[in-house]
Scaffold this motif. Structure first.
Motif, short mmCIF file in Angstrom:
data_model
loop_
_atom_site.label_atom_id
_atom_site.label_comp_id
_atom_site.label_asym_id
_atom_site.label_seq_id
_atom_site.Cartn_x
_atom_site.Cartn_y
_atom_site.Cartn_z
N ALA A 62 1.04 -40.38 35.40
CA ALA A 62 1.63 -39.33 36.25
C ALA A 62 0.85 -38.02 36.22
O ALA A 62 1.27 -37.04 36.82
CB ALA A 62 3.07 -39.07 35.82
N HIS A 63 -0.30 -38.01 35.53
CA HIS A 63 -1.01 -36.73 35.36
C HIS A 63 -2.51 -36.96 35.39
O HIS A 63 -3.14 -37.18 34.35
CB HIS A 63 -0.56 -36.11 34.02
N CYS A 64 -3.07 -36.93 36.61
CA CYS A 64 -4.52 -37.12 36.78
C CYS A 64 -5.07 -36.02 37.68
O CYS A 64 -4.42 -35.62 38.64
CB CYS A 64 -4.80 -38.47 37.44
N HIS A 65 -6.27 -35.56 37.35
CA HIS A 65 -6.95 -34.57 38.18
C HIS A 65 -8.26 -35.18 38.68
O HIS A 65 -9.24 -35.25 37.94
CB HIS A 65 -7.28 -33.32 37.37
N VAL A 66 -8.26 -35.65 39.92
CA VAL A 66 -9.46 -36.27 40.49
C VAL A 66 -10.05 -35.30 41.52
O VAL A 66 -9.31 -34.71 42.30
CB VAL A 66 -9.10 -37.62 41.16
N VAL A 153 6.32 -30.25 42.20
CA VAL A 153 5.35 -29.17 42.35
C VAL A 153 4.99 -28.67 40.96
O VAL A 153 5.83 -28.58 40.08
CB VAL A 153 5.91 -28.04 43.25
N LYS A 154 3.69 -28.45 40.76
CA LYS A 154 3.23 -28.01 39.45
C LYS A 154 3.00 -26.51 39.44
O LYS A 154 2.51 -25.94 40.41
CB LYS A 154 1.93 -28.72 39.07
N LEU A 155 3.37 -25.91 38.31
CA LEU A 155 3.15 -24.48 38.09
C LEU A 155 2.45 -24.33 36.75
O LEU A 155 2.71 -25.08 35.82
CB LEU A 155 4.49 -23.74 38.04
N VAL A 242 4.28 -30.96 31.11
CA VAL A 242 3.08 -31.78 30.91
C VAL A 242 2.50 -31.53 29.52
O VAL A 242 2.74 -30.50 28.91
CB VAL A 242 2.00 -31.50 31.99
N HIS A 243 1.77 -32.48 29.06
CA HIS A 243 1.01 -32.45 27.80
C HIS A 243 1.60 -31.58 26.70
O HIS A 243 1.02 -30.57 26.30
CB HIS A 243 -0.47 -32.06 28.05
N GLN A 244 2.74 -31.97 26.19
CA GLN A 244 3.30 -31.26 25.04
C GLN A 244 2.57 -31.69 23.77
O GLN A 244 2.26 -32.88 23.58
CB GLN A 244 4.79 -31.53 24.93
N SER A 316 -2.47 -39.23 30.95
CA SER A 316 -3.83 -38.98 30.45
C SER A 316 -4.28 -37.53 30.58
O SER A 316 -5.10 -37.06 29.83
CB SER A 316 -4.83 -39.88 31.18
N ASP A 317 -3.76 -36.80 31.59
CA ASP A 317 -4.34 -35.50 31.98
C ASP A 317 -5.83 -35.68 32.26
O ASP A 317 -6.66 -34.85 31.89
CB ASP A 317 -4.10 -34.44 30.90
N HIS A 318 -6.15 -36.79 32.92
CA HIS A 318 -7.54 -37.19 33.21
C HIS A 318 -8.28 -36.10 33.99
O HIS A 318 -7.87 -35.71 35.08
CB HIS A 318 -7.50 -38.48 34.02
ZN LIG Z 1 -3.50 -31.35 33.73
#
Ligand SMILES: [Zn+2]
Length: 470
Positions: A62-66, A153-155, A242-244, A316-318
């Motif tokens: 649920a957390h990828c940055h492409v 929506v991400k903040l 995200v990513h705690q 992953s926070d890829h």
């Molecule tokens: Zn991220």
């Protein structure tokens, strides 16, 4: 009509239990689960013997940055590359972010940009929106997204001058997301604390990447999580952190849940595997991400909380930067790109930390890896092996372990934080949308068949099929 595919003698592991059966696939969905010993199995175009391995739902990351642009840097992979790597790692759905490059880009433009880039995807993709600065046009833009199944929506509470949203923006967006039945994603680190730490480290000439963890201490995460939870309580907004990385941050979310509020906790494989000692290693750049790795006691506390069921998802926070990008300005953490490649190693890294390292059941691993990310994000046909769900399947031998060699990975970069680390939980065969895309270790490129998957709202999910038992 014959089945497209039949996986025989499978040990199916869902989040809620195991089943020994044959799994039939037709038209891209799971068409039947047949008890072993069933006479007259339907004919199938292809049969795969699943004996001796585990069959789990395809992963949902649920957390990828492409193809992410952040300041002066652009991450190096395309959707073709990132989704190919995802499939090699047992992930069959990724959720990316349409993040404005700065206050000058609108949230809708950022989302449209990502939707266009996604056309090259090899597996299914979904999208989160993002807001950097509030103005009167934002509600209509969020509505435009919600109508297309972009239901979150991400903040960011940090990254002053680029992606950071101020408190007014956070409160306004949360209220809109309640109205639109959507989820607020939060990157929660306290910007004023970080700015003060950075100023102190700058004064002491300690801004090189080997000091990254000192510029973003645990208190900055814990303080921000408490503030954001208060804003979520005030607005009534469901919120996903995200990513705690710290036990205290996870506990704060847990407390909100205990009070009946919709608050979710995500962590990433690297926070379970590494402590801040990596910044004293010879390659500290390989671990440069925000938040940074934490002291050993915090890592152990985080592992405890995952084991206790207090963390909801593992993502992953890829973010694919290569070592040249990482090293160019590693003398100054303010100037270098942060983020780690991880979409391909999420399954084995999490499996190794949790199942091998902590003795978690594979069922619980499946929940963190696939079922909960699908359910929380409104992907109602994903994350479960049951009739009617998408035929996204991963077959693997839990006893097979091998060291990570980034030269043999498929992400658009030249390193992995897990380089040289022995991991178990590598997929052997992966089925995505009914197609065998990893065939006993051999990748069969399906072409650009990945679909954009619209998601359901948070309240709507009360009826999600993810609740159905096998
Ligand atoms: Zn991220």
């Amino acid at each position: 009509m014959p089945l497209d595919l039949l996986l025989t003698n499978a040990t199916v592991v869902n989040a809620d239990g195991r089943l020994h059966c044959h799994v039939g696939v037709a038209g891209g969905v799971i068409a039947g689960l047949y008890r072993t010993g069933t006479p007259d199995l339907p004919a199938a175009r292809r049969t795969i013997d699943a004996t001796g391995k585990l069959l789990i739902p395809g992963g949902v990351d649920a957390h990828c940055h492409v193809e992410q642009v952040t300041g002066a840097y652009k991450s190096l992979d395309t959707f073709q590359v990132a989704t190919t790597a995802a499939l090699h790692g047992g992930t069959t759905t990724i959720i990316d972010f349409g993040i404005p490059a700065g206050p000058q880009e609108s949230p809708r433009a950022a989302a449209e940009n990502k939707l266009a880039l996604m056309a090259g995807a090899r597996c299914d993709v979904a999208l989160h929106g993002a807001v950097v600065a509030w103005d009167e046009t934002v509600p209509a833009q969020l509505e435009w997204m919600a109508e297309r199944g972009i239901r979150s929506v991400k903040l960011y509470t940090t990254n002053r001058g680029t992606t950071m949203a101020d408190d007014d923006t956070i409160v306004h967006v949360m209220k809109e997301m309640v109205r639109l039945d959507g989820l607020t994603y939060i990157h929660s680190e306290h910007d004023a604390i970080i700015e003060d730490r950075v100023a102190t480290c700058a004064h002491d000439h300690q801004l090189a990447v080997s000091h990254l963890h000192e510029t973003r201490p645990a208190i900055s995460e814990d303080a921000s999580v408490r503030e954001v939870l208060a804003m979520a309580q005030y607005t009534g907004a469901p919120v996903y952190f995200v990513h705690q990385t710290t036990p205290e941050a996870v506990d704060a979310v847990r407390q909100a849940r205990a009070e009946g509020r919709a608050a979710f906790s995500e962590t990433c494989p690297h926070y379970l595997a590494f402590d801040e000692g990596v910044y004293a290693s010879s390659d500290p750049e390989k671990f440069a991400c925000c938040p940074p790795m934490r002291p050993r006691a915090a890592v152990d506390g985080l592992l405890d909380r995952v084991a206790w069921g207090h963390v909801d998802t593992i993502a992953s926070d890829h973010s694919c930067y290569d070592l040249a990008q990482k090293r160019r300005r590693s003398d100054d953490v303010r100037e270098m790109p942060h983020g780690l490649p991880g979409v391909e190693t999420r399954m084995p890294a999490a499996f190794t930390s949790l199942v091998r390292g902590r003795g978690l059941g594979v069922e619980r691993f499946v929940e963190l890896f696939a079922t909960a990310p699908a359910r929380i994000n409104g992907l109602d046909a994903k994350g479960v092996i049951a009739v009617g769900y998408d035929a996204d399947l991963v077959l693997f031998d839990p006893d097979e372990a091998r060291p990570v060699e980034s030269a043999h990975l498929h992400m658009g970069t030249d390193f992995s934080p897990f380089d040289g680390v022995e991991l178990a939980g590598w997929p052997a065969t992966v089925v995505s949308g009914g197609r065998v895309v990893l065939d006993d270790g051999v990748f069969v490129d399906p072409g650009a068949v990945g679909r954009f998957v619209p998601r359901r709202g948070v309240r709507e999910q009360g009826l999600a099929r993810a609740e159905v038992r096998v």
